[in-house]
Design a protein around this motif. Structure first.
Motif, PDB file in Angstrom:
ATOM      1  N   GLU A  22     -31.554  33.595 -21.889  1.00  0.00           N
ATOM      2  CA  GLU A  22     -32.177  32.600 -21.011  1.00  0.00           C
ATOM      3  C   GLU A  22     -31.575  32.638 -19.613  1.00  0.00           C
ATOM      4  OE1 GLU A  22     -34.783  29.391 -20.106  1.00  0.00           O
ATOM      5  OE2 GLU A  22     -34.681  30.798 -21.816  1.00  0.00           O
ATOM      6  N   LEU A  23     -30.262  32.790 -19.507  1.00  0.00           N
ATOM      7  CA  LEU A  23     -29.608  32.810 -18.194  1.00  0.00           C
ATOM      8  C   LEU A  23     -30.019  34.056 -17.416  1.00  0.00           C
ATOM      9  CD1 LEU A  23     -27.602  31.400 -16.309  1.00  0.00           C
ATOM     10  CD2 LEU A  23     -25.765  32.676 -17.447  1.00  0.00           C
ATOM     11  N   GLN A  81     -32.756  35.759 -17.651  1.00  0.00           N
ATOM     12  CA  GLN A  81     -34.153  35.647 -17.224  1.00  0.00           C
ATOM     13  C   GLN A  81     -34.287  34.731 -16.011  1.00  0.00           C
ATOM     14  OE1 GLN A  81     -36.736  34.153 -20.276  1.00  0.00           O
ATOM     15  NE2 GLN A  81     -38.552  34.154 -18.964  1.00  0.00           N
ATOM     16  N   ARG A  82     -33.610  33.596 -16.023  1.00  0.00           N
ATOM     17  CA  ARG A  82     -33.737  32.654 -14.912  1.00  0.00           C
ATOM     18  C   ARG A  82     -33.082  33.166 -13.635  1.00  0.00           C
ATOM     19  NH1 ARG A  82     -35.387  27.419 -15.932  1.00  0.00           N
ATOM     20  NH2 ARG A  82     -35.940  27.001 -18.113  1.00  0.00           N
ATOM     21  N   ALA A 135     -34.610  34.767  -9.437  1.00  0.00           N
ATOM     22  CA  ALA A 135     -34.278  33.973  -8.250  1.00  0.00           C
ATOM     23  C   ALA A 135     -34.679  34.721  -6.984  1.00  0.00           C
ATOM     24  CB  ALA A 135     -32.790  33.649  -8.227  1.00  0.00           C
ATOM     25  N   GLU A 181     -29.958  26.949  -8.397  1.00  0.00           N
ATOM     26  CA  GLU A 181     -31.069  26.209  -8.979  1.00  0.00           C
ATOM     27  C   GLU A 181     -31.479  26.802 -10.325  1.00  0.00           C
ATOM     28  OE1 GLU A 181     -33.753  23.186  -9.312  1.00  0.00           O
ATOM     29  OE2 GLU A 181     -32.181  23.462  -7.784  1.00  0.00           O
ATOM     30  N   ALA A 182     -31.400  28.119 -10.447  1.00  0.00           N
ATOM     31  CA  ALA A 182     -31.718  28.761 -11.720  1.00  0.00           C
ATOM     32  C   ALA A 182     -30.698  28.373 -12.794  1.00  0.00           C
ATOM     33  CB  ALA A 182     -31.755  30.282 -11.546  1.00  0.00           C
ATOM     34  N   GLY A 225     -31.521  24.927 -14.032  1.00  0.00           N
ATOM     35  CA  GLY A 225     -32.623  24.973 -14.987  1.00  0.00           C
ATOM     36  C   GLY A 225     -32.171  25.448 -16.364  1.00  0.00           C
ATOM     37  N   PHE A 226     -31.277  26.428 -16.382  1.00  0.00           N
ATOM     38  CA  PHE A 226     -30.727  26.900 -17.653  1.00  0.00           C
ATOM     39  C   PHE A 226     -29.937  25.792 -18.358  1.00  0.00           C
ATOM     40  CE2 PHE A 226     -26.589  28.280 -19.355  1.00  0.00           C
ATOM     41  CZ  PHE A 226     -27.006  28.867 -20.535  1.00  0.00           C
ATOM     42  N   GLN A 242     -32.255  23.284 -19.941  1.00  0.00           N
ATOM     43  CA  GLN A 242     -32.867  23.805 -21.154  1.00  0.00           C
ATOM     44  C   GLN A 242     -31.876  23.817 -22.313  1.00  0.00           C
ATOM     45  OE1 GLN A 242     -36.057  24.414 -21.367  1.00  0.00           O
ATOM     46  NE2 GLN A 242     -35.983  25.105 -23.515  1.00  0.00           N
TER      47      GLN A 242
END
Length: 371
Positions: free
Chosen positions: A224-225, A227-228, A232, A357-358, A361-362, A365
């Motif tokens: 997940e990290l 991907q986010r 960026a 910011e990414a 978001g991680f 989640q």
């Protein structure tokens, strides 16, 4: 031995001298010792030799004593001196180190024998105490088994069992049967099962969350990290005061690839509270390139081709435990000139804000995860 023979001969001479004195009624005056006998009396038993020769001299001067007794005394003295000389010749002198070593070995052997005897005595005492205790335990057991037949007894229903069996009444047996009966575990409500952050919901057996419980979600978190952060991107607006040659045009900054993403992420339940934690480090390749547009002209020497150059490098993040707590270092594949470096640095600042910011978001989640 030679010494014993000499002493026996001297005793005989003393008896003969005593008998002579008794017959004559007085003690004859001792005559002077012969020079040869005096020379032989240089040994450590000087007193014994002197008495022997004195008695021999007394017997010599007496006409009543036979020459045979005189010869016996002299022969005994000679044998004593010869035996001592032979013993001294046969036994060589002993060095002090050898004497000390022999004495230590003897002392050690005596000590070991003494300790061995003490240990045997203690073992015998222990064995005796053990036999005594066993005898007393057997007696106690026989007293307890009084009234029983060979360790068995009869229950209330007439069956025979060992005396270790415990009889349970009907009410107690019914209670035990109820406790041993299987119980149904109902599934948790749908909202509790999907519950995210903070409801204190543990596993099905730990709904109150009182027992400490944790779950490793590192595999999901790493994917997940990456991907986010990998998506960026940021842009820097054009600066009309600068010509295009000095990157007065707009700039686009983005992360091309995320590498070396390492770390852990866990979800824990303690005292009815869910907690989410993560700790990661990763490297991101970045690039900054000019956008079309911008004022022409005004370019200084060496900066004419800046508007056509793509700048790149790496952002290295370490100790990422929150969006604002990461340590970031920046490297360039080719450092820009001093004329355009401020614009590239501003574009990278925008990109770092997009990466933060990414990460936020991680983290959001991750907080949706439960045990």
């Amino acid at each position: 031995s030679p010494v014993a023979a000499a002493e026996s001969a001297a005793a005989k001479e003393a008896a003969a001298a005593a008998a002579l004195e008794t017959e004559e009624g007085g003690t004859p005056a001792p005559a002077a010792l012969p020079e040869e006998a005096a020379a032989r009396c240089s040994c450590s038993r000087m007193a014994f030799c002197s008495r022997s020769h004195a008695w021999s001299s007394s017997l010599w001067s007496s006409s009543a004593v036979s020459s045979e007794l005189i010869a016996v005394a002299q022969s005994a003295a000679e044998r004593h001196d010869c035996s001592r000389a032979a013993a001294e010749e046969e036994a060589p002198p002993v060095a002090f180190e050898d004497f000390k070593k022999a004495r230590e070995e003897k002392s050690k052997a005596e000590k070991e024998a003494r300790e061995r005897a003490e240990e045997e005595a203690r073992a015998a005492a222990r064995h005796a105490r053990m036999l005594q205790n066993q005898a007393s335990e057997v007696v106690d057991g026989e007293e307890e088994l009084e009234g029983l037949v060979r360790g068995y007894k009869k229950r209330a229903d007439g069956s025979t069992t060992s005396y270790f069996d415990r009889e349970v009444d009907a009410s107690t047996r019914a209670m035990l049967d109820r406790l041993k009966a299987p119980k149904r575990i109902d599934a948790p409500p749908a909202d509790a099962a999907a519950g995210g952050g903070g409801g204190g919901a543990g596993s099905a057996w730990n709904r109150t969350g009182v027992t400490w419980e944790d779950k490793d979600v590192s595999k999901w978190a790493s994917a997940e990290l990456q991907q986010r952060v990998g998506g960026a991107a940021a842009s820097l607006a054009a600066d009309e005061r600068l010509p295009r040659a000095l990157l007065g045009c707009g700039l686009e900054a983005r992360v091309c690839k995320v590498e070396s993403c390492e770390g852990t992420a866990t979800v824990t339940s303690s005292r009815g509270v869910l907690r989410h934690a993560f700790d990661y480090s990763f490297e991101a390749e970045w690039e900054v390139k000019p956008l079309p547009g911008g004022a022409e002209g005004g370019a200084e020497e060496g900066a004419a081709d800046a508007a056509d150059t793509v700048y790149s490098g790496r952002l290295k993040y370490s100790d990422v435990t929150a969006a604002e707590s990461a340590d970031v270092s920046t490297t360039y594949k080719k450092r820009p000139s001093e004329l355009v470096a401020p614009r590239v640095t501003d574009a990278l600042a925008e990109l770092k804000a997009a990466v933060a910011e990414a990460v936020r978001g991680f983290e959001a989640q991750l907080r949706t995860k439960s045990i």
